[in-house]
Design a protein around this motif. Sequence first.
Motif, short mmCIF file in Angstrom:
data_model
loop_
_atom_site.label_atom_id
_atom_site.label_comp_id
_atom_site.label_asym_id
_atom_site.label_seq_id
_atom_site.Cartn_x
_atom_site.Cartn_y
_atom_site.Cartn_z
N THR A 12 0.85 -1.19 0.00
CA THR A 12 0.00 0.00 0.00
C THR A 12 0.88 1.23 0.00
O THR A 12 1.78 1.37 0.84
CB THR A 12 -0.91 0.04 1.24
OG1 THR A 12 -1.77 -1.10 1.23
CG2 THR A 12 -1.76 1.31 1.24
N CYS A 28 0.54 6.59 -10.37
CA CYS A 28 0.22 5.63 -11.43
C CYS A 28 1.37 4.65 -11.65
O CYS A 28 1.14 3.46 -11.91
CB CYS A 28 -0.08 6.38 -12.73
SG CYS A 28 -1.66 7.26 -12.75
N ALA A 31 1.17 2.13 -8.95
CA ALA A 31 0.04 1.24 -9.22
C ALA A 31 0.38 0.26 -10.34
O ALA A 31 0.05 -0.93 -10.27
CB ALA A 31 -1.20 2.05 -9.57
N ASP A 36 -1.38 -0.85 -4.23
CA ASP A 36 -2.65 -0.16 -4.01
C ASP A 36 -2.33 1.24 -3.51
O ASP A 36 -1.29 1.46 -2.86
CB ASP A 36 -3.51 -0.91 -3.00
CG ASP A 36 -3.90 -2.30 -3.50
OD1 ASP A 36 -4.17 -2.43 -4.70
OD2 ASP A 36 -3.92 -3.24 -2.68
N ILE A 37 -3.21 2.21 -3.79
CA ILE A 37 -2.84 3.61 -3.64
C ILE A 37 -3.83 4.39 -2.78
O ILE A 37 -5.05 4.27 -2.96
CB ILE A 37 -2.75 4.31 -5.02
CG1 ILE A 37 -1.83 3.54 -5.98
CG2 ILE A 37 -2.29 5.76 -4.86
CD1 ILE A 37 -0.37 3.51 -5.58
N ILE A 54 -6.84 5.22 -10.92
CA ILE A 54 -6.02 4.12 -10.39
C ILE A 54 -6.83 2.83 -10.37
O ILE A 54 -6.33 1.75 -10.74
CB ILE A 54 -5.51 4.45 -8.98
CG1 ILE A 54 -4.61 5.70 -8.99
CG2 ILE A 54 -4.78 3.25 -8.38
CD1 ILE A 54 -3.31 5.54 -9.68
N ARG A 55 -8.09 2.92 -9.94
CA ARG A 55 -8.95 1.73 -9.93
C ARG A 55 -9.14 1.18 -11.34
O ARG A 55 -9.24 -0.03 -11.54
CB ARG A 55 -10.29 2.05 -9.27
CG ARG A 55 -10.20 2.24 -7.76
CD ARG A 55 -11.56 2.31 -7.10
NE ARG A 55 -12.21 3.57 -7.33
CZ ARG A 55 -12.12 4.63 -6.52
NH1 ARG A 55 -11.38 4.56 -5.42
NH2 ARG A 55 -12.77 5.75 -6.79
N ARG A 59 -6.14 -1.61 -9.70
CA ARG A 59 -5.63 -1.56 -8.34
C ARG A 59 -6.70 -1.01 -7.41
O ARG A 59 -7.61 -0.30 -7.84
CB ARG A 59 -4.39 -0.67 -8.24
CG ARG A 59 -3.26 -1.01 -9.20
CD ARG A 59 -2.89 -2.46 -9.22
NE ARG A 59 -2.76 -3.03 -7.87
CZ ARG A 59 -2.74 -4.32 -7.61
NH1 ARG A 59 -2.88 -5.20 -8.58
NH2 ARG A 59 -2.61 -4.75 -6.37
N ALA A 61 -7.85 1.67 -4.65
CA ALA A 61 -7.45 3.07 -4.41
C ALA A 61 -8.53 3.79 -3.63
O ALA A 61 -9.72 3.48 -3.76
CB ALA A 61 -7.19 3.80 -5.72
#
Length: 254
Positions: A12, A28, A31, A36-37, A54-55, A59, A61
């Motif tokens: 994370t 990015c 990711a 995960d961000i 990001i999702r 990933r 986020a």
Amino acid sequence: MNFPSADLSGKTALVTGGSKGIGFGMACALAHAGADIVIVSRNLAEGEKAAQEIRNMGRKAMAISCDVTIPAAVNAMVEKALATFGKIDILLNNAGMNIRKPVVEVTEEDWDKVLDTNLKGIFLVAQRVGKEMIKQQSGKVINVASILGVIGLPWLASYAASKGGIVQLTKVLALEWAQYNINVNCIAPAYIRTPMTEGWLSDQVRLQSILSNTPLGRLGTVEDLAGPVVFLASDWSNYITGHTLLVDGGWTAR
């Protein structure tokens, strides 16, 4: 011989100033490497937009609104991140701003605003996240400074002072936290082309001055920061701490 990995799957990463510009670009990159961000931004709507992108990369986020100059806000932000992800493996400490003026025109308010965001904010977030990493006995902290942390340019007194402070703070944190298996390093970019800098870089005299001082003969891109940030966040950099990585096209080699 066992080589380390740049795979950040299961990690994370908390990214301050992560909703746009180089902060978003580096988020990015992390990711893309599997992390995960947590996007931290003063503007929640911008943070949510970045988190959704990001999702879209596959990933997990989340976005959190936070003023990094306020200790209580920083503490609440970190608690929210922990409540969702349970841990913070990587801190990309990127939130920053600038006020460009000749020294004789810089007001106390200008000075405080830049130093509070760029240096105090970096310190407060590192301090709070560092406490969690000490408990975990592991972590990667990446502070974002600038070539202005090691060179001087006119009209940038408060900005240069703040970025020089980040370079030195990085060294102190690295020394204090090495015993806890926490690596603390710094990325110091030169001029990077982003939507936020396009207007300022449209001045051809200014642009040519920058290019003439850059041996590689071009501006940096957000993609130029992807390798450095993933390297410093991954196991590839496990024996590197207290270092400032200049991503500057050769500018400071002069």
